[in-house]
Design an enzyme around this catalytic site. Structure first.
Site, short mmCIF file in Angstrom:
data_model
loop_
_atom_site.label_atom_id
_atom_site.label_comp_id
_atom_site.label_asym_id
_atom_site.label_seq_id
_atom_site.Cartn_x
_atom_site.Cartn_y
_atom_site.Cartn_z
N HIS B 141 0.86 -1.18 0.00
CA HIS B 141 0.00 0.00 0.00
C HIS B 141 0.90 1.24 0.00
CE1 HIS B 141 -2.89 2.92 1.71
NE2 HIS B 141 -3.85 2.07 1.42
N ASP B 218 3.12 -4.46 8.20
CA ASP B 218 1.88 -3.70 8.02
C ASP B 218 0.74 -4.70 8.18
OD1 ASP B 218 -0.37 -2.42 7.15
OD2 ASP B 218 0.47 -1.75 5.24
N GLN B 221 -4.43 -5.19 7.07
CA GLN B 221 -5.40 -6.11 6.49
C GLN B 221 -5.37 -7.49 7.16
OE1 GLN B 221 -7.65 -5.15 4.48
NE2 GLN B 221 -6.84 -3.25 3.66
N LYS B 244 -10.61 -0.63 10.44
CA LYS B 244 -10.79 -1.81 9.60
C LYS B 244 -11.17 -3.03 10.44
CE LYS B 244 -7.29 -0.40 6.20
NZ LYS B 244 -8.05 0.25 5.14
N CYS B 385 -4.73 2.53 -3.66
CA CYS B 385 -3.47 3.00 -3.08
C CYS B 385 -2.32 2.01 -3.31
CB CYS B 385 -3.60 3.32 -1.59
SG CYS B 385 -4.78 4.61 -1.26
#
Lengths: 143, 437
Positions: B141, B218, B221, B244, B385
């Protein structure tokens, strides 16, 4: 649906399916490319502007929704052979009217993408390497 | 002996009534089908009520006062930190009157982007030198690319990218070449926000550590959809966002190993991160306050704690298994529609994210998404993104369906029906979807 709306739709479809001047400009002097961050639509315009400020040739290329691509095609046809001064006078509202169909605010952005690119392209002579300016990822790349 | 078995199947209908927004109609009587969870999830009543309760009964600033409300909000805020700590299995410290945090390693930020920028600015500026290398992947991203590009610009370091296979998996064999003694940091997403690929982060972390590099994961997700264990993973930094994972926007988390965080200079200066300020200078506070300048996202953090409770009650293993089912079905449904190209690997390598385009390029992603909206189906279109990733696969935009615990197989089937209709639809259908009345 009113007759004129039906005609507007037919006209848009024609521009989408048989676009005017989709491709590369053979003697490109000015170019710009941008995208709509909302949806990823991309439009690149390539112009040949002569010393008198005439857009001798205008081409577009791109990828995206039917509105962004058809609108670019209409815009290119309108300004093929026109003057830079005509471009400067052509407002966003004029562009929406040229398209001919009332659009939701989000989709107006699609219609205006090529207009925005054209307004920048007239100020954007091609770089010696033909690429667009981009902030480099490294100091080495900046040199 | 008990044999290990899969988590019991999750029944999304049990949870849907908790999410008020899922009951709404769009376009006069068309029920909402929310398949945009990778962008942001919806919130259950329990989370909304936690926010309301905090504002209506306990609200004050944190770590600032001695009055009753101040003490109550401190307890809620630090309770949220403890909840996050347990959620990612970070080590627990003893709290004391001086420092009420039960962990020094969980920092509240405004979101994953803030968390990554914090590391790039603070750790990066202090540790990265000209010629050093930062290794990322082609699927990242922008929030896990641009901060590293900026760090490279400031320091003269070089950013390198782990390439992808045509299936959308990381080319791990390239690590032999890409991990060098100049590699200072590896930044990798646990799950791709477009491909859905579940990356082998443990292996990457092990190999990066062998090469002497620090690793940032990261988890934007992954944390909402599968169990996270920072100790088992052995990552050095981990970043994710509250919005999220059923929580509110405006709160995120940075986990960092204590020895790294202790050595890092503060990122932002201001109130809240200060032990002493004189006319000559300042002395920063101890962790985690050192990195929480200004008034933090107090109520969002409290509500994130309620979201973690909710996820815990459902079970992250069960959520992951349910999303695998949805992804599997989505692949089947898209295949039966025909003419679609899925960008990303086979379902067994994926979380609950499926991105696709019409192989012919028409209708475009934007036209498809607008058409689906008429069916009440909310998907994302665009580059999500990840412009380098889209360039890698030769597309400017994709349509992305992404799932969560409240999505049903029937919703996936609806997506399939709507896509089949889009495939057959005349040009005028796409124009009329864009028309303003």
């Amino acid at each position: 649906m009113a007759i004129d709306e039906f005609e507007a739709q037919e006209r848009i479809q024609e521009y989408y399916e048989e676009p005017y001047h989709r491709g590369r400009c053979p003697h490109c002097t000015h170019t710009h490319e941008d995208n709509n961050p909302l949806c990823g639509d991309v439009i690149r315009l390539e112009l040949q502007i002569d010393e008198r400020g005439t857009l001798k040739e205008v081409y577009f290329n791109g990828d995206g929704c039917c509105i962004s691509q058809a609108a670019a095609s209409m815009l290119v046809e309108k300004f093929d052979g026109a003057l830079v001064e005509d471009v400067k006078r052509f407002t966003a509202q004029d562009m929406l009217e040229l398209f001919g169909l009332r659009l939701t605010p989000n989709r107006q952005k699609c219609c205006l993408l090529s207009w925005r690119v054209l307004q920048t392209a007239i100020y954007s002579p091609v770089q010696s390497n033909g690429s667009l300016p981009i902030l480099p990822a490294t100091k080495e790349a900046a040199r | 002996m008990r044999t290990p078995c899969a988590a019991p199947p999750l029944d999304p209908e049990r949870f849907r009534p908790d999410f008020p927004i899922l009951g709404r109609m769009v376009h006069e009587g068309v029920p909402l089908v929310y398949l945009d969870n990778a962008a942001t999830s919806q919130r259950p009543r329990q989370v909304i009520e936690a926010m309301t309760d905090a504002y209506e009964r306990h609200y004050a600033n944190v770590h600032r006062g001695i009055h009753t409300l101040s003490a109550e909000i401190d307890e809620l805020y630090e309770g949220a930190r403890e909840k996050v700590r347990a959620f990612i299995n970070a080590p627990r410290d003893a709290s004391n009157d001086d420092n009420p945090a039960t962990t020094q390693e969980v920092i509240f930020t405004s979101g994953a982007t803030h968390s990554i920028n914090l590391v790039a600015r603070s750790w990066g500026d202090a540790n990265v030198r000209p010629g050093d290398e930062i290794l990322v992947t082609e699927m990242e991203h922008h929030s896990n690319l641009v901060p590293w590009y900026q760090l490279a610009q400031r320091t003269g370091a070089v950013v390198r990218h782990i390439p992808l296979t045509d299936d959308g998996l990381l080319q791990l064999d390239s690590l032999d070449r890409l991990l060098t003694k100049r590699t200072r940091l590896v930044a990798v997403s646990a799950v791709s926000n477009v491909l859905g690929t579940i990356n082998p982060v443990r292996e990457i972390i092990r190999r990066a550590h062998d090469a002497g590099a620090v690793v940032l994961v990261d988890a934007a997700q992954s944390a909402p959809h599968q169990p996270t264990d920072v100790q088992a993973m052995d990552c050095d930094f981990l970043a994710f966002s509250g919005h999220k994972m059923l929580g509110p926007s405006g709160v995120g988390v940075l986990y960092g190993k204590r020895d790294l965080l202790e050595a890092m200079p503060p990122f932002m200066g201001g109130g809240g991160m200060i032990s002493e300020v004189t006319l000559e200078g300042f002395r920063p506070l101890y962790l985690p306050g050192k990195f929480e300048a200004g008034t933090p996202p107090i109520v969002p953090a409290v509500a994130l704690s309620a979201a973690i409770d909710y996820l815990g009650a459902v079970g992250l293993e069960a959520i992951a298994a349910h999303e695998r089912l949805l992804t599997q079905r989505t692949h089947e449904v898209l295949e039966s529609v025909g003419g679609l190209r899925i960008i990303g690997p086979a379902p067994e390598h994926k979380a609950g994210i499926v991105s696709f385009v019409f192989a012919s390029g028409r209708p475009s992603g934007h036209d498809v998404a607008q058409f689906l909206d008429r069916y009440g189906i909310a998907v994302r279109t665009g580059h999500h993104c990840t412009m380098p990733l889209h360039k890698r696969f030769g597309v400017s935009a994709t349509v992305r369906a992404s799932f969560y615990l409240y999505n049903t197989l029937a919703e996936v089937d609806k997506l399939g029906e709507a896509l089949a209709a889009a495939k057959r639809a005349p040009f005028s259908a796409f124009l009329s979807a864009a028309r303003s009345e």
